[in-house]
Design a protein around this motif. Structure first.
Motif, short mmCIF file in Angstrom:
data_model
loop_
_atom_site.label_atom_id
_atom_site.label_comp_id
_atom_site.label_asym_id
_atom_site.label_seq_id
_atom_site.Cartn_x
_atom_site.Cartn_y
_atom_site.Cartn_z
N LYS A 23 0.83 -1.21 0.00
CA LYS A 23 0.00 0.00 0.00
C LYS A 23 0.87 1.26 0.00
CE LYS A 23 -3.80 -2.09 2.66
NZ LYS A 23 -4.54 -2.04 3.94
N LEU A 24 1.92 1.24 0.84
CA LEU A 24 2.79 2.41 0.95
C LEU A 24 3.51 2.67 -0.37
CD1 LEU A 24 3.95 4.59 2.81
CD2 LEU A 24 5.74 2.97 3.47
N THR A 25 3.95 1.60 -1.04
CA THR A 25 4.60 1.76 -2.35
C THR A 25 3.67 2.47 -3.32
OG1 THR A 25 5.89 -0.26 -2.02
CG2 THR A 25 5.68 0.53 -4.27
N ALA A 26 2.44 2.00 -3.40
CA ALA A 26 1.49 2.57 -4.35
C ALA A 26 1.20 4.04 -4.05
CB ALA A 26 0.20 1.75 -4.33
N VAL A 27 0.97 4.36 -2.78
CA VAL A 27 0.62 5.74 -2.41
C VAL A 27 1.81 6.67 -2.61
CG1 VAL A 27 -0.06 7.24 -0.49
CG2 VAL A 27 -1.20 5.03 -0.82
N GLN A 28 3.02 6.22 -2.18
CA GLN A 28 4.18 7.10 -2.32
C GLN A 28 4.56 7.30 -3.78
OE1 GLN A 28 7.52 7.05 0.14
NE2 GLN A 28 6.45 6.55 2.03
N LEU A 29 4.43 6.27 -4.61
CA LEU A 29 4.73 6.43 -6.02
C LEU A 29 3.75 7.41 -6.66
CD1 LEU A 29 6.54 5.52 -8.39
CD2 LEU A 29 4.80 3.80 -8.91
N ARG A 30 2.49 7.32 -6.28
CA ARG A 30 1.50 8.25 -6.81
C ARG A 30 1.87 9.68 -6.46
NH1 ARG A 30 -3.84 8.25 -3.57
NH2 ARG A 30 -2.38 9.35 -2.22
N ASN A 31 2.32 9.90 -5.23
CA ASN A 31 2.59 11.25 -4.77
C ASN A 31 3.95 11.77 -5.22
OD1 ASN A 31 0.13 11.12 -3.45
ND2 ASN A 31 1.02 10.56 -1.47
N LYS A 33 6.22 10.17 -7.65
CA LYS A 33 6.53 9.82 -9.04
C LYS A 33 7.81 8.99 -9.20
CE LYS A 33 4.12 13.73 -11.14
NZ LYS A 33 4.25 14.89 -12.05
N ARG A 34 8.83 9.27 -8.43
CA ARG A 34 10.09 8.53 -8.55
C ARG A 34 10.43 7.93 -7.18
NH1 ARG A 34 12.70 10.03 -13.52
NH2 ARG A 34 11.00 10.89 -14.77
N MET A 35 10.66 6.61 -7.13
CA MET A 35 10.99 6.02 -5.84
C MET A 35 11.66 4.66 -6.02
SD MET A 35 7.44 4.56 -4.21
CE MET A 35 8.37 3.72 -2.92
N LEU A 36 12.30 4.22 -4.96
CA LEU A 36 12.93 2.90 -4.88
C LEU A 36 12.19 2.07 -3.84
CD1 LEU A 36 16.71 3.90 -4.81
CD2 LEU A 36 15.65 2.48 -6.57
N ASN A 37 11.93 0.81 -4.15
CA ASN A 37 11.43 -0.14 -3.16
C ASN A 37 12.56 -1.11 -2.88
OD1 ASN A 37 10.18 -2.02 -1.57
ND2 ASN A 37 8.33 -2.18 -2.82
N LEU A 38 13.19 -0.96 -1.73
CA LEU A 38 14.38 -1.74 -1.37
C LEU A 38 14.04 -2.83 -0.36
CD1 LEU A 38 16.87 1.26 -1.01
CD2 LEU A 38 16.34 -0.08 -3.05
N SER A 39 12.80 -3.24 -0.32
CA SER A 39 12.35 -4.24 0.65
C SER A 39 13.02 -5.59 0.39
CB SER A 39 10.83 -4.39 0.58
OG SER A 39 10.20 -3.15 0.86
N ILE A 56 -2.09 4.57 -9.90
CA ILE A 56 -1.83 5.77 -10.71
C ILE A 56 -2.57 5.70 -12.04
CG2 ILE A 56 0.43 6.08 -9.63
CD1 ILE A 56 1.69 5.08 -12.25
N ASP A 57 -3.36 4.61 -12.23
CA ASP A 57 -4.14 4.42 -13.46
C ASP A 57 -3.24 4.48 -14.70
OD1 ASP A 57 -6.40 3.88 -14.94
OD2 ASP A 57 -6.95 5.99 -15.17
N ALA A 58 -2.20 3.68 -14.67
CA ALA A 58 -1.27 3.66 -15.79
C ALA A 58 -1.87 2.86 -16.95
CB ALA A 58 0.06 3.03 -15.36
N VAL A 218 16.98 6.39 1.92
CA VAL A 218 15.81 6.51 2.79
C VAL A 218 14.86 7.59 2.27
CG1 VAL A 218 15.05 7.24 5.08
CG2 VAL A 218 16.94 5.62 4.86
N THR A 219 15.42 8.69 1.80
CA THR A 219 14.60 9.78 1.29
C THR A 219 13.85 9.38 0.02
OG1 THR A 219 16.18 11.38 2.18
CG2 THR A 219 14.64 12.19 0.52
N LEU A 220 14.52 8.59 -0.81
CA LEU A 220 13.94 8.23 -2.10
C LEU A 220 13.09 6.97 -2.03
CD1 LEU A 220 13.86 8.79 -5.19
CD2 LEU A 220 15.93 7.41 -5.40
N GLY A 221 13.35 6.11 -1.07
CA GLY A 221 12.70 4.81 -1.11
C GLY A 221 12.17 4.32 0.21
N ILE A 222 11.64 3.11 0.16
CA ILE A 222 11.17 2.43 1.36
C ILE A 222 11.87 1.08 1.43
CG2 ILE A 222 8.92 3.56 1.31
CD1 ILE A 222 7.76 0.97 0.19
N ARG A 223 11.96 0.53 2.64
CA ARG A 223 12.61 -0.78 2.81
C ARG A 223 11.88 -1.53 3.91
NH1 ARG A 223 17.13 -3.82 1.63
NH2 ARG A 223 18.27 -4.83 3.31
#
Length: 665
Positions: A23-31, A33-39, A56-58, A218-223
């Motif tokens: 859920k967090l990946t989807a919401v943060q990417l929507r807000n 636009k650019r992010m890393l998921n390092l989980s 994001i309705d791609a 950390v600023t750009l992504g989530i883990r």
């Protein structure tokens, strides 16, 4: 816009709502636009990416991923959203309704390093507007050295040009291991996703630079480190190998040979722990897999393989009747499905780093694991002498449990506690311990000493060696006109010939204006944290000069010291795709040099570098040699005459069928 409360996924027949990370990946990417998921491996990054495309309705999502994971991506997309339109390995599908519904193009990484790639990207961008680009296992597009890979350049070209067409383009990079060898890797991923140069991120492995990169990640992504809630039993099984100490002292002259001996000691313990659908992992394979297969089949079990050169057993283990799977590091990335049937992992020889072990365990400890408990067993060998206890395996286990690497600091913010022992340093510790033991008959290991004849050396002995082996030119000719396996066996039986060659080599190079191994040292000193193989290392001077700066694997027919591995260099004890640099400094000698290049191609990572110095006068057809390297999957960066030598530097730009490689001097 919020995530619809009714959304859920069907995984192994169970209706499963998205987890917090997804859920967090989807919401943060929507807000953002650019992010890393390092989980971590197995936490559900794939589902998170698919969910993001819908949030994001791609209308058009490009997914760049390893070849092995394309079926998994396709299956997950269709399971989660059956109305999706998906095409595989095709840059330009013909869709007339692109503005209606949700479309996905799955492209494997290797498609971005072909000569036709720029044209395909241009056509794709002319035809469609891209809404989302997902780069799975994005670390495979990282910048490892001073020469950016064609793959990374083309992925970056797709992202930057797609942004010109669509300023609202979203980019999601996914990796559980964004930093493995050096900080340049992590920095390049940040730049790839954002499209912004980050000169503020230093690449030297200092604590400040680690923390600065950690802040950027950390600023750009989530883990997420949250795994499925299953119990993990970690069990060590003591194995007394005192009876093998003499054999190790005499024969364990390399890591591989030592592990071959210790595997024999571990096998009885492994056999007792086998159950249907057990995976037996071994980091080294040569001379080890055969032992395991013979012993396991001898107990009546059926056996399959999942290794670099043989993945034939995977499907039958997951969906068929195969009982036991013998696997190597090829299992650790890009594989899904083992969790459906397997809850038991035996580590005959574990990986060398905690990150690699984490990836390996993530193949089983992941979404879709149908068992309540995962059991991980490790036979731990030890030796005793008058109460003194020593264990190679306990040292390996302690290393895996410690968080002391640059990667841990940069990715997880864990402060390093000190310097890890390298593989060769750890092996030297073992050899020193073996020499101290007093158990049984004492056997001394005599290492050949390179010597230079001095005036006071017995002239009769000098004359004998000159008559027996010939001058430097004759020795070069003899080695060059023999197969490497023949030379290896001959020198193993008579190390004096090897010593004589290097004695004459020491004398000859005094007159050279350029000395290849010194040029190699200079080049490597300008870089850091690489994994290097010195094929035909001789006196192992590269490893000596760069101790602590790089991991250097030294190979030669005869070992001058305990850090050198004795072997035929057409078959070195290294895993596939583990090297950043492979070096041949005047060592492409033999009728089968194609086997040497084949071995370099096998052990180098994509974008890894091949370094070659050869005597120009010895090369019959330089252009033919270059064509051979190109057919072997290498892209030539430099081809220069330096003094009496020809210098080549090339990048491994594609995987090729190793049996097709043919190179001639």
């Amino acid at each position: 816009m919020q995530i619809p409360s009714g959304w859920a996924f069907r995984i192994n027949g169970k209706i499963t709502p998205p987890n917090l990370m997804q859920k967090l990946t989807a919401v943060q990417l929507r807000n953002r636009k650019r992010m890393l998921n390092l989980s971590l491996t197995g936490t559900g990054k794939t589902i998170g990416g698919i969910l993001s495309s819908r949030i994001i309705d791609a209308h058009l999502t490009i997914i760049i991923c390893p070849l092995d994971t394309i079926p998994n991506w396709h299956g997950e997309i269709k399971h989660v959203f059956p109305d999706s339109r998906v095409t595989i390995k095709n840059f330009n599908p013909h869709w007339s309704d692109i503005e209606e519904g949700n479309h996905y193009i799955l492209l494997n990484h290797e498609m971005f390093q072909q000569p036709s790639t720029p044209g395909h990207i241009r056509q794709l961008l002319e035809r469609y507007k891209i809404d989302l680009i997902i780069v799975d296992e994005i670390h495979r597009c990282k910048h490892r050295s001073d020469d950016p890979s064609k793959r990374r350049q083309m992925v970056l070209a797709l992202i930057t040009n797609a942004t010109e067409n669509n300023p609202d383009l979203h980019v999601l990079g996914m990796s559980a291991t964004p930093v493995i060898n050096n900080l340049k890797e992590g920095k390049s991923l940040v730049e790839l996703v954002t499209g912004i140069e980050r000169s503020d991120l230093g690449e030297k492995a200092t604590l400040n630079n680690c923390m600065r990169l950690h802040q950027a990640l950390v600023t750009l992504g989530i883990r997420s480190r949250v795994k499925p809630k299953i119990k993990i039993n970690r069990v060590t099984i003591p194995v007394n190998c005192t009876h093998l100490v003499d054999e190790m002292r005499e024969k364990a002259t390399s890591l591989l040979k030592m592990e071959q001996i210790l595997t024999r000691a571990r096998i009885p313990a492994i056999l007792k722990e086998l159950q249907p659908k057990t995976i037996v992992y071994t980091h080294y394979v040569e001379g080890i897999v055969d032992q395991l297969k013979e012993a396991i089949e001898g107990e009546g079990w059926t056996v399959g393989f999942h290794m670099g050169g043989d993945k034939s057993g995977r499907n039958n283990f997951i969906d068929g009747s195969t009982d036991i799977l013998i696997a190597s590091s090829a299992m650790a990335t890009g594989v899904d499905g083992f969790q459906r049937v397997c809850d038991r992992l035996i580590l005959n020889i574990p990986p060398w780093t905690s990150a690699e072990l984490e990836q390996l365990e993530g193949r089983l400890n992941r979404q879709g694991q149908v068992h309540d408990t995962l059991t991980i067993l490790m036979p731990v060998t030890y030796g005793l002498d008058d109460g003194e206890h020593w264990s190679w395996d306990e040292g390996r286990l302690a290393r895996l449990q410690n968080k002391q690497t640059v990667a841990d600091a940069a990715v997880d913010g864990v402060m390093p506690e000190g310097q890890l022992r390298t593989e060769s340093q750890a092996f030297r510790d073992l050899r020193q311990w073996l020499e101290r033991l007093k158990t049984g008959e004492q056997k001394s290991i005599i290492r050949p000493r390179i010597f230079v004849p001095l005036p006071d050396i017995d002239p009769v002995d000098v004359q004998r060696r000159n008559l027996q082996y010939g001058d430097f030119s004759r020795m070069n000719a003899r080695w060059s006109n023999s197969y490497s396996q023949t030379t290896y066996k001959r020198l193993q039986g008579n190390p004096e010939e090897w010593m004589q060659y290097h004695t004459l080599y020491q004398e000859a190079r005094k007159t050279w204006s350029i000395i290849p191994y010194e040029e190699a040292i200079k080049w490597l000193q300008r870089r850091s944290d690489l994994v290097v193989a010195d094929f035909g290392c001789g006196e192992a001077l590269i490893a000596k000069a760069l101790a602590g700066k790089h991991i250097v694997h030294s190979f030669d027919f005869i070992a001058i010291n305990d850090s050198v591995i004795e072997c035929d260099m057409a078959r070195v004890p290294l895993e596939d795709s583990c090297l950043d640099v492979a070096m041949f400094n005047l060592s492409l000698m033999g009728l089968n040099i194609a086997d040497y290049i084949r071995e370099a191609a096998r052990t180098l990572k994509l974008d890894g570098q091949l370094w070659i110095y050869e005597v120009t006068s010895h090369m019959k057809d330089i252009q033919g040699f270059i064509r051979g390297l190109e057919l072997a999957g290498f892209r030539i960066i430099e081809n220069t005459k330096v003094g009496k030598f020809q210098y080549f530097r090339a990048i491994k730009s594609e995987e090729v069928e190793l049996s097709q490689i043919a190179v001639q001097l």
